[in-house]
Design a protein around this motif. Structure first.
Motif, PDB file in Angstrom:
ATOM      1  N   HIS A 106      43.426  47.009  44.684  1.00  0.00           N
ATOM      2  CA  HIS A 106      44.091  45.801  44.248  1.00  0.00           C
ATOM      3  C   HIS A 106      45.686  46.431  43.682  1.00  0.00           C
ATOM      4  N   GLU A 109      47.530  44.567  38.141  1.00  0.00           N
ATOM      5  CA  GLU A 109      46.345  44.250  38.060  1.00  0.00           C
ATOM      6  C   GLU A 109      44.982  45.226  37.960  1.00  0.00           C
ATOM      7  N   CYS A 152      41.491  41.580  40.219  1.00  0.00           N
ATOM      8  CA  CYS A 152      42.038  40.762  42.313  1.00  0.00           C
ATOM      9  C   CYS A 152      40.702  40.729  42.563  1.00  0.00           C
TER      10      CYS A 152
END
Length: 207
Positions: free
Chosen positions: A93, A97, A102
């Motif tokens: 990711h 995030e 993600c």
């Protein structure tokens, strides 16, 4: 003030609403959604009109302890002894995030296609390790010993250099997955981390 009042300025129906809503929610004090159960709890409260549908049904969270002492919170699916010869997809990711935010909406698709998928929360994120100091310890120093606080802040970045991230992923592949090769899929700053993995451990990855 009720949360509905706090979020009345949010424009419902787009992805940003997720962050707008969760900023005011009590489970978002560390990072918006830590577990799929927390996501489902929000839906049950009747707030799903502002939530993007992304939790995977075939992947689950687990904590993986590495020999380095780091623990990674990973979202994994499609594994199992009967599937030990499956190709592994490693999803990395970006910032800011998490594995769920993600990659959550994509994992079931690849699991159904026959892949073993794993998406770790990188060190410093969600329930993964946050070296070198617990947040509460830093908070106490901030209020009680500012010199100690500043010294600790100075030390923190060295625990988040490229080699440290690459080693976490390397150990995840070797120790948890017990694989010699994986296919890496990355997003945003996760792409920079995938470069570190290719650079330090080129034998482990398939582009």
């Amino acid at each position: 003030m009720k949360m509905q009042d706090q979020t009345e300025n949010c424009n419902h129906g787009n992805f940003f609403d997720l962050f707008c809503l969760l900023t005011f929610h009590d489970i978002s004090k560390e990072w918006p959604i830590q577990t799929i159960d927390q996501y489902n709890k929000i839906e049950q409260q009747g707030l799903n009109q502002t939530i993007v549908q992304f939790p995977p049904k075939l992947a689950k969270f687990k904590l993986v302890e590495l020999s380095s002492g780091i623990t990674l919170n990973v979202l994994e699916g499609g594994e199992g002894k009967e599937n030990e010869h499956k190709k592994v997809l490693l999803f990395i990711h970006g910032f800011p995030e998490s594995a769920l935010l993600c990659w959550g909406r994509y994992l079931d698709y690849f699991i159904n296609k026959g892949y073993h998928v794993i998406a770790p929360d990188l060190r410093g994120y969600n329930k993964s390790s946050k070296p070198p100091y617990p947040l509460k310890e830093l908070e106490q120093d901030y209020y009680n010993n500012i010199i100690s606080y500043l010294k600790k802040l100075w030390e923190i970045p060295k625990y988040y250099y490229d080699k440290e991230f690459a080693t976490d992923l390397y150990l995840l592949i070797k120790e948890h997955l017990k694989k010699d090769k994986v296919t890496v899929i990355s997003h945003d700053w996760g792409s920079a981390l995938s470069y570190y993995l290719f650079n330090f451990y080129p034998e482990m990855t398939i582009l």
